[in-house]
Design a protein around this motif. Structure first.
Motif, PDB file in Angstrom:
ATOM      1  N   ILE A 143      -9.210  -0.138  -6.648  1.00  0.00           N
ATOM      2  CA  ILE A 143      -8.455  -0.301  -5.408  1.00  0.00           C
ATOM      3  C   ILE A 143      -7.914  -1.717  -5.288  1.00  0.00           C
ATOM      4  N   TYR A 144      -8.427  -2.629  -6.096  1.00  0.00           N
ATOM      5  CA  TYR A 144      -8.011  -4.021  -6.013  1.00  0.00           C
ATOM      6  C   TYR A 144      -6.679  -4.230  -6.745  1.00  0.00           C
ATOM      7  N   GLY A 145      -6.036  -5.339  -6.442  1.00  0.00           N
ATOM      8  CA  GLY A 145      -4.804  -5.692  -7.134  1.00  0.00           C
ATOM      9  C   GLY A 145      -3.562  -5.232  -6.392  1.00  0.00           C
ATOM     10  N   LEU A 146      -2.449  -5.223  -7.132  1.00  0.00           N
ATOM     11  CA  LEU A 146      -1.151  -4.938  -6.517  1.00  0.00           C
ATOM     12  C   LEU A 146      -1.093  -3.539  -5.907  1.00  0.00           C
ATOM     13  N   ALA A 147      -1.536  -2.512  -6.659  1.00  0.00           N
ATOM     14  CA  ALA A 147      -1.395  -1.135  -6.170  1.00  0.00           C
ATOM     15  C   ALA A 147      -2.157  -0.929  -4.867  1.00  0.00           C
ATOM     16  N   GLY A 148      -3.397  -1.385  -4.815  1.00  0.00           N
ATOM     17  CA  GLY A 148      -4.183  -1.212  -3.590  1.00  0.00           C
ATOM     18  C   GLY A 148      -3.603  -1.993  -2.425  1.00  0.00           C
ATOM     19  N   THR A 149      -3.108  -3.200  -2.684  1.00  0.00           N
ATOM     20  CA  THR A 149      -2.529  -4.010  -1.611  1.00  0.00           C
ATOM     21  C   THR A 149      -1.274  -3.353  -1.061  1.00  0.00           C
ATOM     22  N   VAL A 150      -0.437  -2.821  -1.954  1.00  0.00           N
ATOM     23  CA  VAL A 150       0.779  -2.132  -1.504  1.00  0.00           C
ATOM     24  C   VAL A 150       0.415  -0.896  -0.690  1.00  0.00           C
ATOM     25  N   LEU A 151      -0.587  -0.139  -1.157  1.00  0.00           N
ATOM     26  CA  LEU A 151      -0.993   1.074  -0.434  1.00  0.00           C
ATOM     27  C   LEU A 151      -1.458   0.737   0.990  1.00  0.00           C
ATOM     28  N   VAL A 152      -2.341  -0.236   1.119  1.00  0.00           N
ATOM     29  CA  VAL A 152      -2.897  -0.567   2.439  1.00  0.00           C
ATOM     30  C   VAL A 152      -1.818  -1.125   3.365  1.00  0.00           C
ATOM     31  N   LEU A 153      -1.028  -2.049   2.873  1.00  0.00           N
ATOM     32  CA  LEU A 153       0.002  -2.640   3.740  1.00  0.00           C
ATOM     33  C   LEU A 153       1.060  -1.609   4.140  1.00  0.00           C
ATOM     34  N   THR A 154       1.381  -0.703   3.222  1.00  0.00           N
ATOM     35  CA  THR A 154       2.360   0.342   3.561  1.00  0.00           C
ATOM     36  C   THR A 154       1.851   1.224   4.693  1.00  0.00           C
ATOM     37  N   LEU A 155       0.575   1.579   4.637  1.00  0.00           N
ATOM     38  CA  LEU A 155       0.011   2.465   5.668  1.00  0.00           C
ATOM     39  C   LEU A 155       0.024   1.823   7.057  1.00  0.00           C
ATOM     40  N   TYR A 156      -0.005   0.476   7.129  1.00  0.00           N
ATOM     41  CA  TYR A 156      -0.072  -0.180   8.446  1.00  0.00           C
ATOM     42  C   TYR A 156       1.221  -0.895   8.830  1.00  0.00           C
ATOM     43  N   THR A 157       2.266  -0.718   8.015  1.00  0.00           N
ATOM     44  CA  THR A 157       3.555  -1.314   8.386  1.00  0.00           C
ATOM     45  C   THR A 157       4.688  -0.290   8.453  1.00  0.00           C
ATOM     46  N   TYR A 158       4.505   0.919   7.872  1.00  0.00           N
ATOM     47  CA  TYR A 158       5.605   1.889   7.914  1.00  0.00           C
ATOM     48  C   TYR A 158       6.025   2.238   9.345  1.00  0.00           C
ATOM     49  N   PRO A 159       5.106   2.130  10.381  1.00  0.00           N
ATOM     50  CA  PRO A 159       5.579   2.440  11.745  1.00  0.00           C
ATOM     51  C   PRO A 159       6.755   1.593  12.205  1.00  0.00           C
ATOM     52  N   TYR A 160       6.925   0.372  11.660  1.00  0.00           N
ATOM     53  CA  TYR A 160       8.098  -0.423  12.038  1.00  0.00           C
ATOM     54  C   TYR A 160       9.386   0.330  11.662  1.00  0.00           C
ATOM     55  N   VAL A 161       9.427   0.880  10.440  1.00  0.00           N
ATOM     56  CA  VAL A 161      10.592   1.645  10.007  1.00  0.00           C
ATOM     57  C   VAL A 161      10.666   2.961  10.768  1.00  0.00           C
ATOM     58  N   PHE A 162       9.544   3.604  10.963  1.00  0.00           N
ATOM     59  CA  PHE A 162       9.487   4.892  11.659  1.00  0.00           C
ATOM     60  C   PHE A 162      10.059   4.780  13.076  1.00  0.00           C
ATOM     61  N   LEU A 163       9.625   3.772  13.833  1.00  0.00           N
ATOM     62  CA  LEU A 163      10.038   3.659  15.238  1.00  0.00           C
ATOM     63  C   LEU A 163      11.499   3.239  15.367  1.00  0.00           C
ATOM     64  N   THR A 164      11.943   2.294  14.546  1.00  0.00           N
ATOM     65  CA  THR A 164      13.345   1.863  14.654  1.00  0.00           C
ATOM     66  C   THR A 164      14.301   2.980  14.206  1.00  0.00           C
ATOM     67  N   THR A 165      13.902   3.716  13.157  1.00  0.00           N
ATOM     68  CA  THR A 165      14.755   4.816  12.685  1.00  0.00           C
ATOM     69  C   THR A 165      14.792   5.948  13.704  1.00  0.00           C
ATOM     70  N   ARG A 166      13.649   6.241  14.316  1.00  0.00           N
ATOM     71  CA  ARG A 166      13.611   7.274  15.362  1.00  0.00           C
ATOM     72  C   ARG A 166      14.570   6.934  16.506  1.00  0.00           C
ATOM     73  N   ALA A 167      14.525   5.680  16.929  1.00  0.00           N
ATOM     74  CA  ALA A 167      15.392   5.269  18.038  1.00  0.00           C
ATOM     75  C   ALA A 167      16.865   5.465  17.672  1.00  0.00           C
ATOM     76  N   ALA A 168      17.220   5.137  16.434  1.00  0.00           N
ATOM     77  CA  ALA A 168      18.614   5.302  16.007  1.00  0.00           C
ATOM     78  C   ALA A 168      18.992   6.773  15.912  1.00  0.00           C
ATOM     79  N   LEU A 169      18.107   7.606  15.387  1.00  0.00           N
ATOM     80  CA  LEU A 169      18.398   9.037  15.262  1.00  0.00           C
ATOM     81  C   LEU A 169      18.569   9.685  16.631  1.00  0.00           C
TER      82      LEU A 169
END
Length: 539
Positions: A143-169
């Motif tokens: 779980i350590y290294g680049l892959a794990g870091t990308v996985l964890v950060l993606t799970l807790y930052t994708y809402p920024y894209v989700f909410l802004t895209t929802r508002a536009a749609l």
């Protein structure tokens, strides 16, 4: 600041052409919030062997690692956030309201707590590993290294894209899509040629937030043992005799430059979008057929992975780890009051500072107000660890005994919060000011009120909810802030985030669980308050 003092700055000069005091105040605030960048540059100029440090193998490695991390997290957030927004707005997927709330809730969880949980669950000798051993699975991919870091950060930052895209749609002109379909375009082609150009600015705005978060995050890369700018700066800045502070200064300057490049790229990619002739027009939802429940399952899987893993691991730590094993790390109610006090102070000062900047920018089309507003956004792009290092440099050089005795650390900490999160208050305040017609205070003027009285009695009550919503967002973000808090807090001053970090780093995970739960509870309350104040529509 008394109300009369605050409103006095909105008075106009003798000619009534421009609020001079307001302009001067906004300019002074903008200069104040830009000042940490001066200390970043001054700190770097003081470094010995700057050129050698810039080309050192460690510097190059950190630069490459940070680039891969930002690219991976941004791409992952786009892959998750955009389809999730489309499914919850433009299709006939069932349970859209609860799924929208679930998909947005990972914003409440600090990513470093998510990293703690994923290492505990999927790391060596983790919960999942222990469960799989009897089934013949001896080891899992690291779980350590680049892959794990990308996985964890993606799970807790994708809402920024989700909410802004929802508002536009939700606000896009869907009649254009219907027109494209009647002209023979398929669904994919209509999305690519009609829908995507309309929502592209919103996607770019969300991606920018994700990229800046990934670049500035300190806790997750540290937990996942992946060397990036922030983790290396924090680890070496205390090594004064070994030259660590010089390396930290040069890396901080590089990090600011990279942040500026990301802002420039986002500005170029975003473009101006497409102007809608019939915004908020409703189109027939896309029918998913039997794929409806597959879509529900995919959304549930993402939300469950982001929410269930940390909540499950924290519960296990709390129940299984038992009583505290280190009395120095025992939970105290003072951690809560300290967290709430500094977050409330940051929210208060950010709200007060944002009002004149936002008011001037909303009511004037001149260059200076726009410049002052843009200057207030610079601090948001500066990572917390860089902000902390800049203020440590300032305090050590000019603070004298006040700094050495720790007397100005708490004001510096609150100042760091305000500089970093001020744009959240400015944006909300400006939106509120723009919704108030300029004719209302003018009507009050015709009834004999002075400009100050018109602002105090007419404008201020109308914009107050927006100002309060911005301050609440600053409060929520400050509660979760980690690197600047670790670097600037006075000795003996612990908050919930520092207590969680210290307990985990010391190996007493059971004692990290309770402050983490309290932090999530307070953050969730703040999030619900913000959604309620803004009347957020999850339909």
């Amino acid at each position: 600041m008394a109300t009369s003092d605050l409103t006095a700055v909105f008075d106009r000069d003798a000619e009534g052409s421009r609020p001079v005091a307001l302009t001067l105040l906004s300019g002074a605030l903008a200069a104040l919030f830009l000042s940490p960048l001066v200390w970043v540059v001054a700190n770097a100029l003081d470094a010995d062997g700057a050129l050698e440090l810039l080309t050192a193998p460690t510097t190059v490695e950190v630069f490459v690692n940070s680039g891969f991390l930002v690219a991976g997290v941004t791409l992952g957030s786009l892959v998750v956030g955009v389809p999730a927004a489309y499914l919850t707005v433009r299709t006939d997927m069932p349970f859209k309201r609860p799924l929208t709330v679930l998909l947005a809730m990972p914003l409440v969880i600090p990513s470093y707590i998510g990293a703690f949980a994923f290492v505990s669950a999927f790391g060596p000798r983790g919960t999942v590993q222990d469960f799989l051993v009897p089934l013949g699975v001896e080891s899992l991919p690291s779980i350590y290294g680049l892959a794990g870091t990308v996985l964890v950060l993606t799970l807790y930052t994708y809402p920024y894209v989700f909410l802004t895209t929802r508002a536009a749609l939700k606000s896009m002109d869907t009649t254009l899509v219907d027109a494209a379909r009647t002209l023979g375009l398929g669904r994919r082609e209509a999305f690519r040629r009609v829908t995507l150009p309309q929502i592209r600015p919103a996607i770019a705005a969300g991606a920018l937030l994700v990229a800046l978060y990934a670049l500035s995050d300190f806790g997750t890369p540290s937990v996942m043992r992946y060397s990036v700018f922030t983790s290396v700066i924090y680890s070496v800045y205390g090594d004064v005799l070994g030259g660590g502070r010089d390396l930290a200064a040069m890396l901080s300057l590089q990090l600011v430059v990279v942040t500026t490049v990301i802002l420039a790229i986002e500005s170029r990619v975003r473009g101006s979008g497409v102007t809608a002739e019939s915004p908020n027009a409703r189109a027939t939802p896309l029918r998913l057929g039997r794929w409806r429940y597959v879509a529900v399952g995919a959304c549930l899987f993402v939300a469950a992975l982001a929410m269930a893993v940390p909540l499950g691991v924290l519960t296990n730590w709390l129940l299984v780890a038992g009583s505290p094993t280190n009395s120095a790390l025992a939970f105290e109610f003072g951690y809560v009051t300290n967290s709430v006090a500094v977050a409330a102070a940051a929210a208060l000062f950010a709200g007060l500072a944002a009002l004149p900047i936002a008011y001037l920018a909303a009511r004037s089309d001149r260059t200076l107000p726009s410049l002052f507003e843009r200057a207030s956004y610079v601090g948001y792009a500066v990572p917390g660890v860089v902000m902390g290092l800049a203020l440590v440099y300032f305090g050590a050089r000019y603070g004298g005994d006040l700094y050495r005795n720790g007397l100005i650390l708490l004001p510096l900490l609150v100042f760091a919060y305000v500089v970093r999160f001020l744009p959240q208050a400015v944006g909300s305040s400006r939106a509120s000011v723009e919704q108030v017609s300029g004719r209302l205070p003018e009507a009050a003027r015709t009834l004999g009120r002075s400009p100050t009285e018109a602002f105090r009695d007419v404008t201020l009550p109308l914009v107050a909810p927006g100002v309060a919503a911005g301050a609440a967002l600053v409060f929520l973000t400050t509660m979760k802030e980690l690197p600047a808090t670790l670097m600037l807090r006075p000795a003996g001053f612990d908050t919930l985030v520092t207590r969680v970090w210290t307990a985990y780093e010391s190996g007493y995970v059971g004692q990290a669980a309770l402050p983490a739960f309290v932090l999530l509870f307070v953050s969730a309350l703040s999030m619900l308050l913000i959604l309620r104040m803004e009347g957020y529509d999850v339909e």
